[in-house]
Every structure is written in C-alpha cells, then in structure tokens.
Design a protein around this motif. Structure first.
Motif, PDB file in Angstrom:
ATOM      1  N   VAL A 167     -59.467 -71.078 -27.036  1.00 41.08           N
ATOM      2  CA  VAL A 167     -60.875 -71.463 -26.923  1.00 41.08           C
ATOM      3  C   VAL A 167     -61.095 -72.309 -25.676  1.00 41.08           C
ATOM      4  N   CYS A 168     -60.192 -73.255 -25.410  1.00 35.79           N
ATOM      5  CA  CYS A 168     -60.310 -74.071 -24.188  1.00 35.79           C
ATOM      6  C   CYS A 168     -60.251 -73.202 -22.940  1.00 35.79           C
ATOM      7  N   TYR A 201     -58.004 -81.327 -26.343  1.00 31.35           N
ATOM      8  CA  TYR A 201     -56.858 -80.500 -26.733  1.00 31.35           C
ATOM      9  C   TYR A 201     -55.528 -81.220 -26.498  1.00 31.35           C
ATOM     10  N   LEU A 230     -63.955 -77.469 -15.743  1.00 26.21           N
ATOM     11  CA  LEU A 230     -64.420 -78.175 -16.931  1.00 26.21           C
ATOM     12  C   LEU A 230     -63.209 -78.828 -17.584  1.00 26.21           C
ATOM     13  N   ILE A 271     -65.314 -69.313 -18.495  1.00 24.58           N
ATOM     14  CA  ILE A 271     -66.754 -69.026 -18.459  1.00 24.58           C
ATOM     15  C   ILE A 271     -67.481 -70.091 -17.626  1.00 24.58           C
ATOM     16  N   PHE A 272     -67.143 -71.349 -17.861  1.00 21.69           N
ATOM     17  CA  PHE A 272     -67.786 -72.440 -17.128  1.00 21.69           C
ATOM     18  C   PHE A 272     -67.510 -72.319 -15.631  1.00 21.69           C
ATOM     19  N   HIS A 273     -66.260 -72.025 -15.276  1.00 18.09           N
ATOM     20  CA  HIS A 273     -65.903 -71.896 -13.860  1.00 18.09           C
ATOM     21  C   HIS A 273     -66.606 -70.704 -13.225  1.00 18.09           C
ATOM     22  N   ILE A 297     -61.022 -69.943 -22.681  1.00 21.11           N
ATOM     23  CA  ILE A 297     -62.229 -69.115 -22.598  1.00 21.11           C
ATOM     24  C   ILE A 297     -63.418 -69.943 -22.109  1.00 21.11           C
ATOM     25  N   ILE A 298     -63.598 -71.123 -22.685  1.00 18.44           N
ATOM     26  CA  ILE A 298     -64.707 -71.990 -22.276  1.00 18.44           C
ATOM     27  C   ILE A 298     -64.557 -72.388 -20.809  1.00 18.44           C
ATOM     28  N   SER A 299     -63.348 -72.746 -20.413  1.00 10.93           N
ATOM     29  CA  SER A 299     -63.117 -73.164 -19.028  1.00 10.93           C
ATOM     30  C   SER A 299     -63.354 -72.024 -18.049  1.00 10.93           C
ATOM     31  N   PRO A 335     -62.861 -80.154 -22.577  1.00  8.82           N
ATOM     32  CA  PRO A 335     -62.125 -79.600 -23.718  1.00  8.82           C
ATOM     33  C   PRO A 335     -60.626 -79.868 -23.632  1.00  8.82           C
ATOM     34  N   TRP A 336     -60.114 -79.959 -22.403  1.00  5.59           N
ATOM     35  CA  TRP A 336     -58.684 -80.188 -22.226  1.00  5.59           C
ATOM     36  C   TRP A 336     -58.293 -81.617 -22.611  1.00  5.59           C
TER      37      TRP A 336
END
Length: 109
Positions: free
Chosen positions: A39-40, A62, A55, A46-48, A42-44, A58-59
């Motif tokens: 999930v981290c 985590y 981003l 997409i954000f990038h 995927i989110i990172s 989230p890290w």
C-alpha cells in the motif's frame, strides 16, 4: 499429569490461547506488514506520478510499525538480529521524517 492438566497449564502459559491461534496471529502480522508495504508503494508511486515529488508520510508510519515490531520481538526473545532490524527500521523512519519535515519547510517557505 493427565492430558487435561497439561492443556490447562499450556493455556495458562499462553494466556488462554492455544499454539495454533498464536501461529495464526503471527502469520497475520507478517501478511499485514507485507500488505502495508504494498500500500505504501502504491500510494507513493501514484503520488509521485502526479506531483513529481516523494511522499514520505506513509513510510514514517510503516517503518515505525516495523521498528516497534522488531523491538518487541527483541525484548521477548533477545535475538541480536531483531535489535539490529529494529535500529535499522527506526533509522529509516527518522530519515523519512527528516525528508517529510524538509518538504514541509520547502512548501511553507
């Protein structure tokens, strides 16, 4: 000792959880940590892709979870490898936090 007495002692030692349940809980934790990493990522990604910036938030979460997990394992089992991993994950958490704060200062300033 008969079978029932042995089972009763085992339940008391394991805080009323049987070994199969403890194994399932451990497996669930391992799977949850892998899902969290995915999930981290995927989110990172997409954000990038949309912002062209990293981003870190989230890290931070985590790596703090992983660091705490291995620190607790070290406190219970006393394996030096768990302590090393805990230190590594907390260092990565701190690094992500530094990047996060730097990004906030950059955006604010």
């Amino acid at each position: 000792m008969n079978k029932d007495e042995i089972l009763e002692v085992s339940r008391k030692e394991n805080k009323n959880k049987d070994l199969a349940e403890l194994d399932v809980i451990a497996q669930a934790g391992n799977i949850a940590s892998r899902v969290g990493a995915c999930v981290c990522i995927i989110i990172s990604v997409i954000f990038h892709r949309f912002t062209k910036t990293l981003l870190c938030s989230p890290w931070i979460i985590y790596f703090s979870i992983l660091g705490t997990t291995y620190l607790v394992k070290f406190s219970k089992i006393k394996r030096k490898g768990d302590l090393s991993l805990s230190i590594l994950y907390f260092a990565m958490c701190l690094l992500a936090l530094v990047f996060f704060v730097l990004r906030l200062v950059e955006v604010k300033g």
